[in-house]
Design a protein around this motif. Structure first.
Motif, PDB file in Angstrom:
ATOM      1  N   ALA A   1      10.887  -1.367  -0.994  1.00  0.00           N
ATOM      2  CA  ALA A   1      10.791  -2.816  -1.127  1.00  0.00           C
ATOM      3  C   ALA A   1       9.871  -3.349  -0.041  1.00  0.00           C
ATOM      4  O   ALA A   1      10.039  -3.012   1.130  1.00  0.00           O
ATOM      5  CB  ALA A   1      12.173  -3.439  -0.992  1.00  0.00           C
ATOM      6  N   LEU A   2       8.897  -4.154  -0.421  1.00  0.00           N
ATOM      7  CA  LEU A   2       8.049  -4.791   0.584  1.00  0.00           C
ATOM      8  C   LEU A   2       8.721  -6.099   0.988  1.00  0.00           C
ATOM      9  O   LEU A   2       8.719  -7.064   0.226  1.00  0.00           O
ATOM     10  CB  LEU A   2       6.651  -5.052   0.039  1.00  0.00           C
ATOM     11  N   ALA A   3       9.313  -6.111   2.161  1.00  0.00           N
ATOM     12  CA  ALA A   3      10.091  -7.278   2.587  1.00  0.00           C
ATOM     13  C   ALA A   3      10.342  -7.223   4.083  1.00  0.00           C
ATOM     14  O   ALA A   3      10.342  -6.146   4.699  1.00  0.00           O
ATOM     15  CB  ALA A   3      11.425  -7.318   1.843  1.00  0.00           C
ATOM     16  N   LEU A   4      10.542  -8.399   4.675  1.00  0.00           N
ATOM     17  CA  LEU A   4      10.964  -8.487   6.070  1.00  0.00           C
ATOM     18  C   LEU A   4      12.466  -8.274   6.117  1.00  0.00           C
ATOM     19  O   LEU A   4      13.225  -8.981   5.467  1.00  0.00           O
ATOM     20  CB  LEU A   4      10.600  -9.857   6.648  1.00  0.00           C
ATOM     21  N   ASP A   5      12.881  -7.286   6.884  1.00  0.00           N
ATOM     22  CA  ASP A   5      14.290  -6.946   6.961  1.00  0.00           C
ATOM     23  C   ASP A   5      14.539  -6.286   8.310  1.00  0.00           C
ATOM     24  O   ASP A   5      13.619  -5.741   8.929  1.00  0.00           O
ATOM     25  CB  ASP A   5      14.632  -5.978   5.811  1.00  0.00           C
ATOM     26  N   ASP A   6      15.767  -6.323   8.762  1.00  0.00           N
ATOM     27  CA  ASP A   6      16.092  -5.723  10.063  1.00  0.00           C
ATOM     28  C   ASP A   6      15.780  -4.236  10.100  1.00  0.00           C
ATOM     29  O   ASP A   6      15.497  -3.674  11.167  1.00  0.00           O
ATOM     30  CB  ASP A   6      17.576  -5.943  10.394  1.00  0.00           C
ATOM     31  N   GLU A   7      15.827  -3.579   8.940  1.00  0.00           N
ATOM     32  CA  GLU A   7      15.599  -2.140   8.890  1.00  0.00           C
ATOM     33  C   GLU A   7      14.207  -1.783   8.359  1.00  0.00           C
ATOM     34  O   GLU A   7      13.930  -0.618   8.074  1.00  0.00           O
ATOM     35  CB  GLU A   7      16.675  -1.481   8.021  1.00  0.00           C
ATOM     36  N   SER A   8      13.337  -2.752   8.238  1.00  0.00           N
ATOM     37  CA  SER A   8      11.994  -2.485   7.717  1.00  0.00           C
ATOM     38  C   SER A   8      11.194  -1.603   8.667  1.00  0.00           C
ATOM     39  O   SER A   8      11.261  -1.756   9.890  1.00  0.00           O
ATOM     40  CB  SER A   8      11.239  -3.798   7.502  1.00  0.00           C
ATOM     41  N   VAL A   9      10.420  -0.691   8.077  1.00  0.00           N
ATOM     42  CA  VAL A   9       9.470   0.106   8.848  1.00  0.00           C
ATOM     43  C   VAL A   9       8.077  -0.437   8.565  1.00  0.00           C
ATOM     44  O   VAL A   9       7.839  -1.065   7.537  1.00  0.00           O
ATOM     45  CB  VAL A   9       9.552   1.601   8.484  1.00  0.00           C
ATOM     46  N   SER A  10       7.159  -0.205   9.476  1.00  0.00           N
ATOM     47  CA  SER A  10       5.803  -0.726   9.279  1.00  0.00           C
ATOM     48  C   SER A  10       5.112   0.041   8.157  1.00  0.00           C
ATOM     49  O   SER A  10       5.397   1.222   7.920  1.00  0.00           O
ATOM     50  CB  SER A  10       4.988  -0.612  10.558  1.00  0.00           C
ATOM     51  N   LEU A  11       4.230  -0.634   7.455  1.00  0.00           N
ATOM     52  CA  LEU A  11       3.481  -0.003   6.375  1.00  0.00           C
ATOM     53  C   LEU A  11       2.704   1.193   6.889  1.00  0.00           C
ATOM     54  O   LEU A  11       2.630   2.231   6.226  1.00  0.00           O
ATOM     55  CB  LEU A  11       2.540  -1.031   5.731  1.00  0.00           C
ATOM     56  N   ARG A  12       2.124   1.081   8.061  1.00  0.00           N
ATOM     57  CA  ARG A  12       1.357   2.189   8.632  1.00  0.00           C
ATOM     58  C   ARG A  12       2.239   3.420   8.799  1.00  0.00           C
ATOM     59  O   ARG A  12       1.862   4.544   8.463  1.00  0.00           O
ATOM     60  CB  ARG A  12       0.748   1.767   9.973  1.00  0.00           C
ATOM     61  N   GLN A  13       3.443   3.214   9.334  1.00  0.00           N
ATOM     62  CA  GLN A  13       4.383   4.319   9.536  1.00  0.00           C
ATOM     63  C   GLN A  13       4.821   4.910   8.196  1.00  0.00           C
ATOM     64  O   GLN A  13       4.883   6.135   8.030  1.00  0.00           O
ATOM     65  CB  GLN A  13       5.601   3.822  10.321  1.00  0.00           C
ATOM     66  N   PHE A  14       5.132   4.041   7.248  1.00  0.00           N
ATOM     67  CA  PHE A  14       5.579   4.522   5.945  1.00  0.00           C
ATOM     68  C   PHE A  14       4.475   5.301   5.241  1.00  0.00           C
ATOM     69  O   PHE A  14       4.724   6.371   4.666  1.00  0.00           O
ATOM     70  CB  PHE A  14       6.025   3.336   5.086  1.00  0.00           C
ATOM     71  N   ALA A  15       3.255   4.789   5.286  1.00  0.00           N
ATOM     72  CA  ALA A  15       2.148   5.435   4.580  1.00  0.00           C
ATOM     73  C   ALA A  15       1.844   6.815   5.133  1.00  0.00           C
ATOM     74  O   ALA A  15       1.396   7.707   4.393  1.00  0.00           O
ATOM     75  CB  ALA A  15       0.904   4.554   4.654  1.00  0.00           C
ATOM     76  N   ALA A  16       2.087   7.023   6.426  1.00  0.00           N
ATOM     77  CA  ALA A  16       1.771   8.303   7.060  1.00  0.00           C
ATOM     78  C   ALA A  16       2.603   9.442   6.477  1.00  0.00           C
ATOM     79  O   ALA A  16       2.156  10.600   6.456  1.00  0.00           O
ATOM     80  CB  ALA A  16       1.992   8.202   8.560  1.00  0.00           C
ATOM     81  N   THR A  17       3.801   9.131   6.002  1.00  0.00           N
ATOM     82  CA  THR A  17       4.692  10.170   5.472  1.00  0.00           C
ATOM     83  C   THR A  17       5.260   9.788   4.109  1.00  0.00           C
ATOM     84  O   THR A  17       6.354  10.208   3.751  1.00  0.00           O
ATOM     85  CB  THR A  17       5.854  10.424   6.457  1.00  0.00           C
TER      86      THR A  17
END
Length: 309
Positions: A238-254
């Motif tokens: 989910a693309l959303a602001l949330d307390d548990e959100s990870v950055s897109l850069r971090q997510f895309a790397a793996t």
């Protein structure tokens, strides 16, 4: 010195040129504003004029978004606007029901028009504007047969990157998202039941015709449809602001081999029930005091980050 405007082609000139290009003369249906007025005042079942112009209803009230959004899916059609869009629809095998143009634009599409046998409605500029509700300055319109929606399972069977758009009602945003999906290699787009029609005229135009290029379909049940994606092996983010959100850069790397990213509405973003059903939440880091991007811009950034080599 100003160049004098060219005189409009006469009906006989259009007929003669059409015959030279292999366009059957009986397909040409000329009309002017007087014809439109007369056609609205006669018995539909018997009037010869109505018979000659039958099919033009596909082009009426094109600026009434609410009406057209209901009519077009129900009647199995969509409207392709401009020569470029018509060519892109033709290139993927979509079939015209008819063409609508003025004499000055007719022959820009002669190669495509000559391949079919559907009616060609040719009106004066004033008559075309009266019929459609706007000034036609992009060459031509075509009423096209709407393709049957593909089952979700078949659409995603061989996909690796999916874009899912939840309840996005702005046709401009829908078209822009499709353009980003095409540009950055998304394999398919899924739209939720309340999402605006990707085949609405403005959506198609903004997408530059890429809505014909990127496979798409509607998910009939949402957010229950997330489970179907997960069962097919997709990590749903989910693309959303949330307390548990990870950055897109971090997510895309793996990012997992099969990833589906869900984008929410222009105002409120994704529903809480949607976020809860997803496997992870991803955010685009911001600076300069900006807290969010337009959903179309966010889709472009995300699709770019997740594109595969």
């Amino acid at each position: 010195m100003n160049t004098p405007a060219k005189a409009p082609l006469t009906r006989q000139q259009v007929i003669d040129r059409s015959a030279e290009l292999g366009i059957a003369v009986e397909r040409l249906r000329f009309f002017d504003e007087a014809d439109l007025t007369a056609g609205s005042q006669v018995d539909d079942s018997s009037d010869a004029l109505h018979g000659r112009l039958e099919g033009m209803r596909d082009y009426t009230q094109l600026t009434d978004v609410a009406l057209r959004s209901v009519r077009e899916p129900a009647e199995g059609l969509f409207i392709a606007e401009s020569s470029k869009i018509i060519r892109r629809a033709h290139a993927v095998g979509l079939s015209p029901r008819s063409f609508l143009t003025s004499p000055k634009w007719l022959f820009d599409l002669a190669d495509i028009i000559s391949e079919s046998d559907v009616p060609i409605f040719i009106g004066t500029d004033a008559a075309v504007e009266s019929l459609t509700g706007f000034h036609l300055h992009r060459g031509a319109l075509a009423a096209m047969g709407r393709p049957a929606p593909a089952p979700v399972a078949s659409l995603i069977a061989n996909a690796r990157r999916l874009v899912v758009i939840e309840d996005i009602v702005d046709h401009t945003n829908v078209g822009a998202i499709f353009r980003s999906a095409a540009a950055f290699g998304a394999d398919a787009v899924l739209v939720t039941p309340r999402c605006a029609d990707p085949l609405y005229r403005r959506s198609i135009r903004v997408s530059m015709g890429t809505v014909f290029q990127v496979p798409w379909t509607r998910i009939e049940s949402w957010p229950d449809g997330i489970a179907e994606l997960q069962e097919a092996g997709f990590h749903v983010a989910a693309l959303a602001l949330d307390d548990e959100s990870v950055s897109l850069r971090q997510f895309a790397a793996t990012a997992p081999e099969r990833t589906a990213v869900v984008f929410g509405t222009e105002g409120d973003g994704l529903k809480r029930s949607t976020i809860s059903a997803c496997d992870s939440t991803v955010m685009i880091p911001m600076s300069g005091g900006v807290d969010s991007l337009n959903v179309a811009a966010a889709s472009a950034v995300t699709c770019f980050a997740l594109q595969e080599d």
